[in-house]
Every structure is written in structure tokens, then in C-alpha cells.
Motif scaffolding. Structure first.
Motif, short mmCIF file in Angstrom:
data_model
loop_
_atom_site.label_atom_id
_atom_site.label_comp_id
_atom_site.label_asym_id
_atom_site.label_seq_id
_atom_site.Cartn_x
_atom_site.Cartn_y
_atom_site.Cartn_z
N LYS A 220 0.67 -1.21 -0.11
CA LYS A 220 -0.07 -0.14 -0.04
C LYS A 220 0.84 1.33 0.14
O LYS A 220 0.38 2.06 -0.72
CB LYS A 220 -0.85 -0.02 1.22
CG LYS A 220 -1.83 1.03 1.36
CD LYS A 220 -2.68 0.87 2.61
CE LYS A 220 -3.54 2.60 2.73
NZ LYS A 220 -4.47 2.34 4.13
N TYR A 221 1.85 1.10 0.88
CA TYR A 221 2.80 2.60 0.80
C TYR A 221 3.67 2.70 -0.45
O TYR A 221 3.53 3.71 -0.96
CB TYR A 221 3.84 2.25 1.88
CG TYR A 221 4.90 3.40 2.25
CD1 TYR A 221 4.43 4.43 2.84
CD2 TYR A 221 6.22 3.30 1.41
CE1 TYR A 221 5.29 5.60 3.02
CE2 TYR A 221 7.05 4.40 1.75
CZ TYR A 221 6.80 5.49 2.47
OH TYR A 221 7.42 6.43 2.68
N ASN A 223 2.30 1.59 -3.38
CA ASN A 223 1.45 2.26 -4.37
C ASN A 223 1.26 3.49 -4.22
O ASN A 223 0.58 4.08 -4.99
CB ASN A 223 0.26 1.20 -4.26
CG ASN A 223 0.39 -0.07 -4.79
OD1 ASN A 223 1.25 -0.45 -5.59
ND2 ASN A 223 -0.20 -1.20 -4.15
N GLU A 224 1.24 4.27 -2.96
CA GLU A 224 0.94 5.50 -2.67
C GLU A 224 2.20 6.32 -2.93
O GLU A 224 1.96 7.52 -3.50
CB GLU A 224 0.70 5.62 -1.15
CG GLU A 224 -0.75 5.12 -0.88
CD GLU A 224 -1.00 5.35 0.52
OE1 GLU A 224 -0.11 5.55 1.43
OE2 GLU A 224 -2.13 5.09 1.24
N LYS A 225 3.41 6.10 -2.76
CA LYS A 225 4.31 6.69 -2.98
C LYS A 225 5.07 6.83 -4.27
O LYS A 225 5.85 7.68 -4.80
CB LYS A 225 5.73 6.37 -1.86
CG LYS A 225 5.14 6.76 -0.32
CD LYS A 225 4.82 8.14 -0.21
CE LYS A 225 4.61 8.40 1.31
NZ LYS A 225 4.40 10.03 1.62
#
Length: 331
Positions: A220-221, A223-225
Motif C-alpha cells: 500500500k505504501y 502504491n501511494e509513494k
């Protein structure tokens, strides 16, 4: 004499009465033995002088007394447990404890559901068909459990294990042909055999769940960053390209100005050098006030008299060289 005759008549009447009672009793017995009833979820096997035939239709049926015998069987779904007692729910160690492919001991409980599909074979193909089914089930269970590791038996592989055991039991039942059909077999419970091992396995399972959670959070991190980082990198590249083009344009402009200045210098080197000198001085000393006297008096560049003297000497030298060059060209 008459008393003797009366006694004989009485005996004869009692004899006939006894015979009548016996005949009535026999008729009653024979009459009631001529019929049998098949209820719902039942089937019957009628044996006639050793020849057995199934009767599946529900309702009242006729049979020949003393010649035909009727045996009824239950055709509902029945079941039995393996690994635990149904009455007390306690573990049966001889059935429950098994060994996995990675040499770990484990307790596994099963429940087997079956039904009678062929009453004749059920009654006569084996003396104990349920016992045969139990042995087949236990053998198949141990074979399949022994081919899986302990993690699969405890967690992720239960459905696959149940399917493999079911297929193996069905294959063996078909070979035995005892009139029984397997309906279902399911794992009721699976756990390590001791409390300490159970806690260790729970800790392992908790660690696996923690690992999955950490991986999900990391993904998730990322995919966000990652999109933001890619956008920032793209912006930096574009800024660099713009700065490069700006530098190129500035350099080309400076080259163009230098070429134009050089063309003017070739036309009149003395004047160009003088102008460039004054411009340079203005850039170096922007607050300086320059006073130039072009008359017969002394030329003054205040307070830059040393620079002016050097500049006059260079100017005279260039003027003389220019004069000589023009003279040579005229000659």
C-alpha cells in the motif's frame, strides 16, 4: 352307563374345541405373516428359499408365509466419528493421532456420512459393512494426512485434504462393493497433540498473519509513494531539460554577441578596444566617475591614471602598426 356316555361326549367336544382353537391360532399367525410394510427411508430384502431380492417401493407388500423372509434396512443418511467419541466428545488417541509429511504429530477428527444404496449387498456381501467402511476411511485418512505438511492440515489445506480422502474412499468402496455409498467426510477439528505445541502453532499462525499484514502495508505504501516519486522525477527531468535549453540559448546569444563585436573590432580595433575598456571599467567600478580631457592638456582618467597610461601606450602602438599597414598597402 349314561354317565359314561356323557363323559365321552364331553371329551369329544373338548377335543374339537381344542382343534378349533389351534386352527384359529394358526390361521391368525399365517394371516399376519402374509403382509409387511415398508416405511419411508426404508428398503426391504425378500429372501425366497435362499434367493434375495430388494424391494424399494413404499407401502404394504405380500409375502408367502414360512417360505419368504423379509429383512428391512435403513436408507437414511447415517454417520460415525473417527478420532473422537460422539457420546462424550473425548479424543480417541488411537484414531486421532497421525503423523504428517514433515514428521509432526497432529490430532485430527473426522465425521463420515454414508447411506445404504444396495440392500442385498449390504446384508450379504460383508458381515460388517460399517466396519469395512470405517477401516477404509481410517486407512485413507492416514494415507492422505501423511502426504501433507502440518501447516496445510492445520490451516490452508483442509478443503483439499477432505477432497483427496473422499476420492480415495469412493475408489476403495467401489472395489469392495458392499452396498454402501459415501455421502461426505469432513474434518471436525485439527490441532497439535499437546498444549505447548498448540500454543507454538498459534504463535506461528499469528506471525504469518503479521507477515501478511506487513506485506500488505508495504505494498500500500509503495502504491501511494511510487506515483508521487515518478511525478517528482519527471518534473526534475523537465526542469533540467528547460535549464539546459536556457543555458544553450544564453551561450548561443553570447556567441552571437561576441561574433558581432569581433566584426566591429576588425573594422576599427582601436575604437573598439577603447570602448570595451571603458565598458569593462564601468562594470568593475560602477560608482567611479571618469573624466576625460581630449584637449591639449593632459588626458585624465580619475582616479585610474595608471590604467590610462597603459591604455595610451597600447593605443599608440596599435596606431603606429595600423599606419604602417596602410602605408604598405598604398605602396
Amino acid at each position: 352307563m349314561e354317565g359314561k356316555i356323557n363323559k365321552e361326549k364331553l371329551r369329544g367336544r373338548l377335543k374339537y374345541a381344542a382343534i378349533a382353537v389351534v386352527l384359529l391360532a394358526a390361521a391368525f399367525v399365517l394371516g399376519t405373516g402374509m403382509w409387511y410394510q415398508i416405511e419411508e427411508q426404508e428398503a426391504a430384502v425378500v429372501v425366497t428359499l435362499g434367493d434375495a431380492k430388494p424391494v424399494m417401493e413404499k407401502g404394504l407388500h405380500f409375502k408367502i408365509p414360512l417360505i419368504q423372509q423379509v429383512h428391512k434396512v435403513n436408507t437414511t443418511i447415517q454417520g460415525f466419528s473417527i478420532g473422537y467419541s460422539e457420546s462424550t466428545n473425548e479424543t480417541v488417541n488411537d484414531e486421532a493421532i497421525m503423523i504428517t509429511s514433515d514428521y509432526n504429530f497432529i490430532n485430527v477428527d473426522f465425521f463420515v456420512e454414508y447411506r445404504i444404496t444396495d440392500p442385498v449387498k449390504y446384508l450379504y456381501a460383508s458381515g460388517d459393512p460399517e466396519g469395512v467402511l470405517r477401516n477404509i476411511a481410517q486407512s485413507s485418512i492416514r494415507t492422505v494426512i501423511g502426504s501433507y505438511d502440518v501447516d496445510s492440515v492445520l490451516t490452508t489445506g483442509k478443503t483439499e485434504i477432505q477432497s483427496a480422502i473422499r476420492d480415495m474412499i469412493l475408489e476403495k468402496l467401489e472395489q469392495q462393493d458392499i452396498g454402501l455409498s459415501l455421502v461426505n467426510i469432513s474434518i471436525q477439528d485439527s490441532e497439535p497433540p499437546t498444549q505447548e505445541i498448540m500454543q507454538a502453532f498459534k504463535a506461528v499462525e499469528t506471525a504469518k498473519q503479521g507477515k501478511d499484514t506487513a506485506l500488505n502495508n508495504a505494498n500500500k505504501y509503495r502504491n501511494e509513494k511510487l506515483p508521487a516519486a515518478e511525478a517528482q522525477a519527471d518534473e526534475i527531468v523537465k526542469d533540467a531539460e528547460a535549464a539546459k535549453q536556457t543555458r544553450i540559448n544564453e551561450a548561443e546569444g553570447q556567441v552571437a554577441r561576441f561574433n558581432a563585436m569581433y566584426e566591429e573590432y576588425e573594422k576599427n580595433p582601436t575604437v573598439t578596444k577603447q570602448r570595451m575598456f571603458y565598458e569593462a571599467m564601468e562594470d568593475v567600478l560602477p560608482g567611479l566617475k571618469v573624466v576625460i580631457d581630449e584637449g591639449k592638456g593632459i588626458q585624465k582618467v580619475l582616479p585610474l591614471s595608471p590604467f590610462a597610461e597603459n591604455y595610451q601606450e597600447e593605443t599608440q602602438t596599435e596606431a603606429e602598426q595600423q599606419t604602417e599597414k596602410e602605408t604598405e598597402e598604398r605602396e
